[in-house]
Design an enzyme around this catalytic site. Structure first.
Site, PDB file in Angstrom:
ATOM      1  N   LYS A 201       3.463 -17.756  10.105  1.00 36.91           N
ATOM      2  CA  LYS A 201       2.728 -16.688  10.777  1.00 36.91           C
ATOM      3  C   LYS A 201       3.319 -16.501  12.156  1.00 36.91           C
ATOM      4  O   LYS A 201       3.336 -17.421  12.972  1.00 36.91           O
ATOM      5  CB  LYS A 201       1.248 -17.069  10.873  1.00 36.91           C
ATOM      6  CG  LYS A 201       0.425 -16.097  11.685  1.00 36.91           C
ATOM      7  CD  LYS A 201      -1.055 -16.405  11.588  1.00 36.91           C
ATOM      8  CE  LYS A 201      -1.842 -15.520  12.521  1.00 36.91           C
ATOM      9  NZ  LYS A 201      -3.289 -15.777  12.441  1.00 36.91           N
ATOM     10  N   LYS A 254       3.450 -13.734   7.244  1.00 38.65           N
ATOM     11  CA  LYS A 254       2.680 -12.711   7.947  1.00 38.65           C
ATOM     12  C   LYS A 254       3.320 -12.437   9.289  1.00 38.65           C
ATOM     13  O   LYS A 254       3.604 -13.395  10.002  1.00 38.65           O
ATOM     14  CB  LYS A 254       1.257 -13.233   8.131  1.00 38.65           C
ATOM     15  CG  LYS A 254       0.360 -12.380   8.971  1.00 38.65           C
ATOM     16  CD  LYS A 254      -0.951 -13.082   9.141  1.00 38.65           C
ATOM     17  CE  LYS A 254      -1.741 -12.302  10.163  1.00 38.65           C
ATOM     18  NZ  LYS A 254      -2.783 -13.075  10.751  1.00 38.65           N
TER      19      LYS A 254
END
Ligand code: PBG
Ligand code: ZN
Length: 328
Positions: A201, A254
């Site tokens: 992330k 992400k």
């Protein structure tokens, strides 16, 4: 024999629409789409999220009704984010069994027991400073306390599992969060509850609309001491392997579109892979479409196809509902 023009003409594969269709091998399946939903503890009516046209903060019962309608459309699952009525320094609302995320999960399960419910496990919606764990001073600087965050995240995961969450998705980017959560889940009797780790992330500029939606923007500073630097790709495999070693069952990348190289890289690992097409990616399409610059449906499908082609098994997207409509 020459492989070049004029003997090889790749357009010969494209003139005939039936042949084109036969050769079109990437399949979008609504069962692999996960819809994020925002449940608010203080609202009595839906509230428009201005930077995410078509998305709402919803009262718990409305969020659960909406999840049920998505289930009826055949969506793969929902990712639940809770917005609590009050916050504190440690984010203790996150592990309150009567908290907003827990209530929302229970209400969804009452309506559609079979709908896959994934709980986002983080503290930033619940802390009054907006960081993903409690703060501590170290060497004259204030930053998130890793050990303190682990305790909160583990308690949150157990509480979410108790309320009926099928999958726990830790997104705080704390070192050791997967192990801490795995241990706590096992000790509480949830050894069958899988973990979908936000393993990779990035500290991205594409989360702005989400932070409005989830009321989770950090009040001071940024998240770069815990989320990853987009310019440090060597840490990608290290994060993914560490999380698998700690017990992650599935991994996530992400944001999505700017990180297709990384999705393709992690797709080679022996674990299911999710890609999160985030709020900023959604907003870019929505606002460009509203300005007449492009066609929303075509671009959303093109983006989703790119994620599939790169190797994502699950796609978390704010287009999940529209895509399920478009795919039927
Ligand atoms: C919370 C969290 C964030 C997102 C998902 N979980 C925001 C953040 O890290 O600041 C972003 C999702 C999106 O932009 O759609 N840790
Ligand atoms: Zn967070």
């Amino acid at each position: 024999m020459s492989q070049g023009y004029p003997n090889r003409q790749l357009r010969r594969l494209r003139y005939n629409p039936s042949l084109r269709a036969a050769l079109s091998s990437v399949r979008l399946n609504k069962r692999e789409l996960i819809a994020p939903i925002f449940a608010s503890q203080s609202l009595s009516q839906r509230r428009v999220i201005s930077t995410m046209p078509g998305q709402f903060q919803r009262p718990v019962s409305d969020a659960a009704d909406y999840a049920a309608s998505l289930a009826d459309k055949g969506v793969g699952g929902v990712l639940v984010f809770g917005i609590p009525a009050s916050k504190d320094a440690s984010g203790s609302g996150a592990w309150n069994d009567e908290g907003v995320t827990q209530q929302c999960i229970r209400e969804i399960k009452k309506r559609r027991a079979e709908l896959l419910v994934i709980a986002d496990t983080c503290l930033c919606e619940y802390t009054n400073h907006g960081h993903c764990g409690p703060l501590v001073e170290f060497g004259g600087k204030v930053d998130v306390d890793n050990a303190g965050a682990l305790a909160g995240l583990a308690a949150t995961a157990v509480s979410q599992a108790k309320s009926g969450a099928d999958v726990i998705a830790p997104s705080a980017c704390m070192d050791g969060q997967v192990r801490a959560i795995r241990t706590a889940l096992d000790n509480a009797g949830f050894e069958r509850t899988p973990i979908l780790s936000y393993a990779v992330k990035f500290a991205s500029s594409l989360y702005g609309p989400f932070r409005e939606a989830a009321e989770s923007a950090p009040k001071t500073g940024d998240r770069r001491s815990y989320q990853m630097d987009p310019l440090s790709p060597k840490q990608v495999m290290a994060e993914a392997l560490a999380d698998l070693e700690e017990g992650a069952d599935m991994l996530m990348v992400k944001p999505a579109l700017a990180y297709l190289d990384i999705i393709a890289q992690l797709a080679t690992l022996p674990a299911p892979l999710a890609a999160y097409h985030v709020s900023g990616e959604y907003a870019m399409i929505k606002f460009a479409a509203a300005a007449g610059a492009l066609r929303e449906r075509d671009v959303a499908i093109e983006h989703t196809a790119a994620l599939k082609r790169s190797g994502a098994d699950l796609i978390i997207t704010y287009f999940a509902e529209q895509l399920t409509d478009w795919l039927t």
